[in-house]
Design an enzyme around this catalytic site. Structure first.
Site, PDB file in Angstrom:
ATOM      1  N   GLU A  22       0.813  -1.290  -0.088  1.00  0.00           N
ATOM      2  CA  GLU A  22      -0.075  -0.115  -0.111  1.00  0.00           C
ATOM      3  C   GLU A  22       0.967   1.186  -0.068  1.00  0.00           C
ATOM      4  O   GLU A  22       0.412   2.197  -0.482  1.00  0.00           O
ATOM      5  CB  GLU A  22      -0.700  -0.048   1.257  1.00  0.00           C
ATOM      6  CG  GLU A  22      -2.129  -1.013   1.139  1.00  0.00           C
ATOM      7  CD  GLU A  22      -3.249  -0.729  -0.056  1.00  0.00           C
ATOM      8  OE1 GLU A  22      -3.269   0.576  -0.245  1.00  0.00           O
ATOM      9  OE2 GLU A  22      -3.742  -1.646  -0.060  1.00  0.00           O
ATOM     10  N   ASP A  31      -6.871   5.699  -5.035  1.00  0.00           N
ATOM     11  CA  ASP A  31      -6.102   4.374  -5.352  1.00  0.00           C
ATOM     12  C   ASP A  31      -6.354   3.954  -6.827  1.00  0.00           C
ATOM     13  O   ASP A  31      -6.959   4.897  -7.347  1.00  0.00           O
ATOM     14  CB  ASP A  31      -6.454   3.300  -4.451  1.00  0.00           C
ATOM     15  CG  ASP A  31      -7.966   2.604  -4.806  1.00  0.00           C
ATOM     16  OD1 ASP A  31      -8.556   3.158  -5.941  1.00  0.00           O
ATOM     17  OD2 ASP A  31      -8.531   1.802  -4.174  1.00  0.00           O
TER      18      ASP A  31
END
Length: 158
Positions: A22, A31
């Protein structure tokens, strides 16, 4: 590498997947799938609100607390829908998977269907099928899925 606030081995194993894949962002970001996230990929802030462009920045410690909360929720999901025995590595791999793809996607997945039929090898082979974001294969997502599959397939330690 920082770990979540607990010393739970499952949380640590899952966090070792979350953190490097991440990455950390103190500020809200979208994202690759366009979902607002913060910290290490959390989509819900500390007050239970969806992350938006206006969400306040977080520190790494706050982000780790969000990861711990989110992984606990993901592990609860795994334990609620998986009906076959799992070792700690399998639980950690599945918790990371649910953390990343969401509970609904996991519940509808062939991975879960195969796993609940007792086909652990078939389930492990399914991880890499989840390497797309918005219809595009992402090399980083493929590496994450390969890491999850490897952890899932590894003999439990201890």
């Amino acid at each position: 590498m920082d770990f979540p606030l607990s010393a739970d081995p499952l949380q640590i194993a899952a966090t070792q997947l979350v953190e490097p894949f991440e990455g950390f962002s103190a500020e809200p970001y979208r994202d690759p799938g366009g979902v607002w996230s913060i910290g290490y990929g959390s989509t819900i802030d500390a007050w239970g609100n969806p992350v938006t462009a206006d969400t306040a920045p977080v520190t790494q410690d706050q982000a780790l607390a969000l990861v711990e909360r989110d992984l606990t929720s993901a592990l609860d999901e795994v334990n609620a829908v998986v009906i076959v025995p799992l070792n700690a590595n399998q639980q950690a791999a599945l918790a990371d998977f649910v953390y990343n793809v969401g509970a609904g996607n996991f519940e509808r997945s062939t991975l879960l269907a195969l796993l609940n039929q007792g086909d652990y090898t078939g389930a492990a082979d399914q991880f890499v099928r989840w390497d797309y974001a918005d219809g595009v294969i992402l090399p980083g997502l493929l590496r994450r899925r390969e890491a999850e599959a490897a952890l899932f397939s590894a003999a439990a330690s201890g």
